[in-house]
Design an enzyme around this catalytic site. Structure first.
Site, mmCIF file in Angstrom:
data_model
loop_
_atom_site.group_PDB
_atom_site.id
_atom_site.type_symbol
_atom_site.label_atom_id
_atom_site.label_comp_id
_atom_site.label_asym_id
_atom_site.label_seq_id
_atom_site.Cartn_x
_atom_site.Cartn_y
_atom_site.Cartn_z
ATOM 1 N N ASN A 190 0.803 -1.221 0.000
ATOM 2 C CA ASN A 190 0.000 0.000 0.000
ATOM 3 C C ASN A 190 0.830 1.263 0.000
ATOM 4 O O ASN A 190 0.661 2.149 0.810
ATOM 5 C CB ASN A 190 -0.949 0.024 1.187
ATOM 6 C CG ASN A 190 -1.936 -1.094 1.064
ATOM 7 O OD1 ASN A 190 -2.716 -1.135 0.138
ATOM 8 N ND2 ASN A 190 -1.853 -2.038 1.981
ATOM 9 N N CYS A 191 1.778 1.312 -0.896
ATOM 10 C CA CYS A 191 2.642 2.467 -1.016
ATOM 11 C C CYS A 191 2.313 3.169 -2.310
ATOM 12 O O CYS A 191 2.330 2.561 -3.370
ATOM 13 C CB CYS A 191 4.093 1.978 -1.057
ATOM 14 S SG CYS A 191 5.163 2.985 -0.094
#
Lengths: 112, 123, 95, 130
Positions: A110-111
């Site tokens: 989730n970057c």
């Protein structure tokens, strides 16, 4: 398979995104070579961030995403360094992705 | 994707840390939601309270330490961890035996937290 | 700000008891899948202000006769399930 | 209403994935919008092209595929759950040098962020699993 050739002829397997396939292959020399491929020349300013990241992973088992990464650097190295602009200069692109790669950590999820 | 209005998302985790994968799956959801800068409540109920017990050494079963991740939650601005006090007590645990400070609350408080939530996930 | 709680386990699981601890006035509980087996227990101790429903298809599948349920439990089909979701502000699934 | 449906159980191991399908079909028939179907944890098995049923059993995966296609639903299988469980699209199969891919074409692999986005954008989120 992608790999990283070290000057001593050792070959370190990498995934398609350039992360270490086996975390235990990490060494400062590996970090230097990974950085050279970007290209980044690692300075003490880079190293202190990479050390903070490695210590965090060691304690918590997580590669931090962007915002926690910035907060972590602020907490451990001071608020003048815990800023996106500072970290972006050191680790171009997405600093959390680039720095975790050089620190030999898994890709943060989730970057953005 | 939009982050203009923060929603309150509540996660209720009710399973043990290593016997099933749900606990890890719930933590991953929490970490993802935190990245979106939403207001997050993280509630431990039933056997979920075992996730918080100090002294876990899951390397013995080649598993990653779930409890170690809980101590990183403040960096994700997840500061509100709640445990159902009764569930803790029923399992012979007390707050001093947990890896992180938590709000030990009665079911009424959990009911209130649910009522203040836009979305509730249970895993 | 009411909540729809769904339960899909029999009463021997903690799903039902945990849900009952946090369900409040104005909420609804919908029994689905194996949750419908709990319909007889719930007749005996209805929660004040909490409406009880059981999914019709899941009752029939398990040989449970909807007509014998006490008046406190209403049966709904899948369309009714969808309506319940819309009528409540949020949905919590207990399993 | 804009609904998001989360499925976190495998088909056939429990009834939950089937319930999710029936709920989704009823919601669509009633005129509601499904903003996203999100398959997480064991739920990713609902997106395997290789799942095979006996002729006399309900083919849940085929039913999902038809529903998704006929209503053009955004159906996402969580990429990290899927990789662990051997559900790969062609791109991931190439990335990890695996001999085959098996994600049904009606589904997309993506991250948990898509579930969080759906939680923010939808009027209601309904979960099925366990």
């Amino acid at each position: 398979m992608r790999s990283l050739q070290l000057p001593n002829k050792a070959s370190i397997p990498l995934d398609k995104d350039g992360y270490l396939r086996d975390m235990s292959n990490w060494s400062p020399e590996v970090a230097e070579q990974l950085a050279a491929a970007i290209p980044i020349t690692l300075t003490p300013a880079h190293w202190e961030v990479l050390e903070v990241l490695r210590a965090f992973y060691q304690t918590h088992g997580i590669s931090p995403a962007t915002r926690p990464f910035v907060k972590l650097v602020a907490r451990d190295l001071g608020s003048d360094k815990g800023r996106s602009i500072y970290l972006m200069k050191l680790f171009p692109g997405n600093p959390a992705l680039t720095a975790s790669k050089l620190a030999g950590l898994p890709r943060p999820s989730n970057c953005f | 994707m939009s982050t203009n209005t923060a929603k309150t998302i509540t996660f209720i985790t009710r399973s043990t840390p290593y016997g099933h994968g749900q606990a890890k799956a719930c933590l991953d959801m929490v970490l993802s939601a935190a990245v979106f800068e939403q207001k997050i409540n993280f509630i431990f109920m039933d056997d979920g309270v075992w996730q918080l017990k100090k002294g876990q050494a899951p390397s013995h079963i080649d598993a990653k330490d779930l409890s170690a991740a809980f101590t990183a939650l403040p960096l994700y601005e997840v500061n509100d961890l709640y445990v159902n006090a009764n569930d803790l007590q029923e399992r012979g645990l007390n707050c001093e035996e947990l890896v992180v400070p938590v709000h030990s609350v009665q079911a009424n408080t959990i009911a209130e937290l649910i009522r203040e939530s836009d979305v509730v996930f249970t895993l | 700000m009411s909540t729809l709680h769904t339960i899909n386990k029999t009463s021997t699981h903690s799903a039902l008891s945990s849900c009952l601890k946090v369900a409040r006035n104005g909420d609804s509980i919908l029994l689905i899948e194996d949750g419908v087996y709990a319909s007889s227990q719930l007749c005996q101790s209805p929660l004040e202000g909490v409406a009880l429903y059981a999914l019709h298809e899941d009752l029939l599948a398990r040989g449970l006769d909807a007509s014998t349920l006490s008046g406190t439990i209403k049966t709904v089909d899948y369309n009714g399930f969808v309506d319940l979701v819309c009528q409540h502000q949020r949905c919590v699934s207990w399993s | 209403m804009k609904l998001t449906v989360l499925v976190h159980s495998a088909p056939y191991s429990s009834q939950a994935a089937y319930s999710a399908y029936r709920f989704s079909a009823s919601a669509l028939a009633a005129g509601h919008e499904i903003y996203r179907l999100f398959f997480y944890y064991d739920g990713v098995h609902n997106s395997s092209l290789l799942s095979t049923q006996a002729q006399d059993e309900f083919d849940l995966i085929a039913a999902w595929r038809t529903l998704i296609e006929s209503h053009q639903i955004d159906a996402i299988s969580c990429v990290s759950s899927a990789l662990k469980r051997g559900i790969l699209d062609a791109q991931e199969a190439a990335r990890y040098e695996k001999p085959a891919s098996n994600l049904a074409e009606q589904f997309t692999l993506s991250g948990l962020g898509q579930l969080v986005d759906a939680s923010i954008e939808s009027d209601r989120v309904v979960s099925f699993g366990g």
